[in-house]
Design an enzyme around this catalytic site. Structure first.
Site, PDB file in Angstrom:
ATOM      1  NE  ARG A 236      -4.465  -0.758   0.143  1.00 37.42           N
ATOM      2  CZ  ARG A 236      -5.137  -1.331  -0.845  1.00 37.42           C
ATOM      3  NH1 ARG A 236      -4.548  -1.526  -2.007  1.00 37.42           N
ATOM      4  NH2 ARG A 236      -6.387  -1.717  -0.681  1.00 37.42           N
ATOM      5  CG  ASP A 260       2.484  -2.502  -8.288  1.00 37.19           C
ATOM      6  OD1 ASP A 260       2.493  -2.150  -9.491  1.00 37.19           O
ATOM      7  OD2 ASP A 260       1.576  -3.182  -7.787  1.00 37.19           O
ATOM      8  CD  GLU A 265      -2.328   3.274  -6.098  1.00 39.02           C
ATOM      9  OE1 GLU A 265      -3.438   2.729  -6.199  1.00 39.02           O
ATOM     10  OE2 GLU A 265      -1.270   2.645  -5.995  1.00 39.02           O
ATOM     11  CG  HIS A 297      -2.239  -0.861  -7.266  1.00 32.82           C
ATOM     12  ND1 HIS A 297      -2.641  -0.053  -6.225  1.00 32.82           N
ATOM     13  CD2 HIS A 297      -2.299  -2.125  -6.783  1.00 32.82           C
ATOM     14  CE1 HIS A 297      -2.947  -0.793  -5.172  1.00 32.82           C
ATOM     15  NE2 HIS A 297      -2.744  -2.050  -5.482  1.00 32.82           N
TER      16      HIS A 297
END
Length: 331
Positions: A236, A260, A265, A297
């Site tokens: 996260r 990632d 986001e 992600h």
């Protein structure tokens, strides 16, 4: 019985259609993100399946109650973006998919570690900017088997990552707030997080986001890490302070990062059909760094994972509508 699926990617559609046909249940799908405006599309449906990292707000759950929707089935693991008290107050039951494919995320973390350990970003930068290629001291990498890997979080994904890193010959140390009682001697737990920070050549994060670990990786932690260390975050974004990470990468406090997931986001990042250009300054800044591998992600994104996410999410909805309690119920 009929369900609606939000934030659908093109690759999910065949699995959604097959599940609906196999179970004799009407399943509508939409590419839109679930929010206060789009929730109106769910009127008349028995349950919602969704995949997103932006907020599920109290106002949204009030709309659920107004529309008579009692079930929200996530297609992902994390619930840190959900106002759980508001969901409960409005009579909404929530499920997640805690194990759609641990190996998918674990493999991605190892891939990032290999990319950064072997200086591939520096090679690509030279090719992209100079259109030339020759051997350089900057390209000399390190074997995974020469390194100590610190894995934070030893749930299903963390255990899969440990297995892969061990398979490449790494020394693995791990940390978890709730350690496993039996590790089968496949790894050892560190005595503290400080030991992970100070001894690891690669740190791979595999823990859920909580209030306690918000910005756990910050300037103070980066100062403790080796200046040759690599940080991998496929968990996260909130766990890592982005500003402090960029400073650490630019100043040489750490050697590299595989990212990632990033803080805040946007919905566009999760829209597989979006044609908008990325304009987040932090993403753009890190994308230009040869010692960073940043991805949208996507660690989970394999055919096995997508199928399991659909099947389990819709299966949980069917279970709840039938008055039964699914094993993936989020309390």
């Amino acid at each position: 019985m009929k369900f609606i699926v939000y934030n659908v990617r093109d690759d999910e559609i065949p699995f959604i259609e097959k599940w609906g046909k196999d179970h004799g249940i009407e399943v509508k799908y939409t590419t839109t993100t679930l929010n206060q405006e789009t929730v109106e599309e769910a009127a008349g449906f028995d349950g919602i399946s969704c995949l997103q990292t932006i907020q599920y707000s109290a106002e949204l759950f009030e709309s659920f109650k107004r529309l008579g929707i009692k079930y929200l089935s996530l297609r992902n693991v994390g619930v840190d973006n959900i106002d759980l008290p508001a969901a409960k107050a409005n009579g909404v039951k929530i499920t997640n998919v805690p194990a759609y494919s641990p190996e998918s995320i674990a493999e991605f973390a190892v891939m990032m570690s290999l990319y950064l350990s072997r200086k591939v970003g520096y090679m690509r930068q030279q090719l992209d900017q100079k259109h030339e290629f020759h051997f350089s001291p900057n390209f000399m990498g390190r074997l995974i088997s020469e390194q100590t890997v610190g894995v934070i979080g030893t749930g299903r994904i963390g255990q899969a990552a440990i297995k892969l890193f061990k398979g490449l010959g790494a020394k693995v140390i791990a940390y978890d707030k709730y350690p496993l009682k039996n590790t089968d001697n496949s790894f050892v737990y560190a005595k503290s997080l400080e030991q992970i920070y100070q001894e690891s050549d690669i740190i791979s994060i595999h823990m859920p986001a909580t209030d306690d670990n918000y910005h756990q990786f910050n300037h103070e932690v980066f100062e403790q890490m080796k200046d040759t260390a690599i940080l991998i975050n496929t968990a996260r974004g909130s766990i890592v302070d982005t500003d402090d990470l960029i400073f650490a990468l630019q100043s040489g406090e750490i050697a590299g990062a595989g990212i990632d997931t990033i803080e805040n986001e946007s919905a566009d990042l999760q829209d597989s059909r979006s044609t908008k250009k990325v304009n987040d300054p932090d993403v753009l800044k890190m994308a230009l760094m040869p010692n960073v591998l940043i991805t949208p992600h996507s660690a989970f994104h394999t055919s096995e994972a997508v199928k399991n996410m659909i099947d389990i999410s819709l299966g949980n909805l069917e279970t709840m509508v039938n008055g039964k309690t699914p094993k993936d119920l989020v309390d």
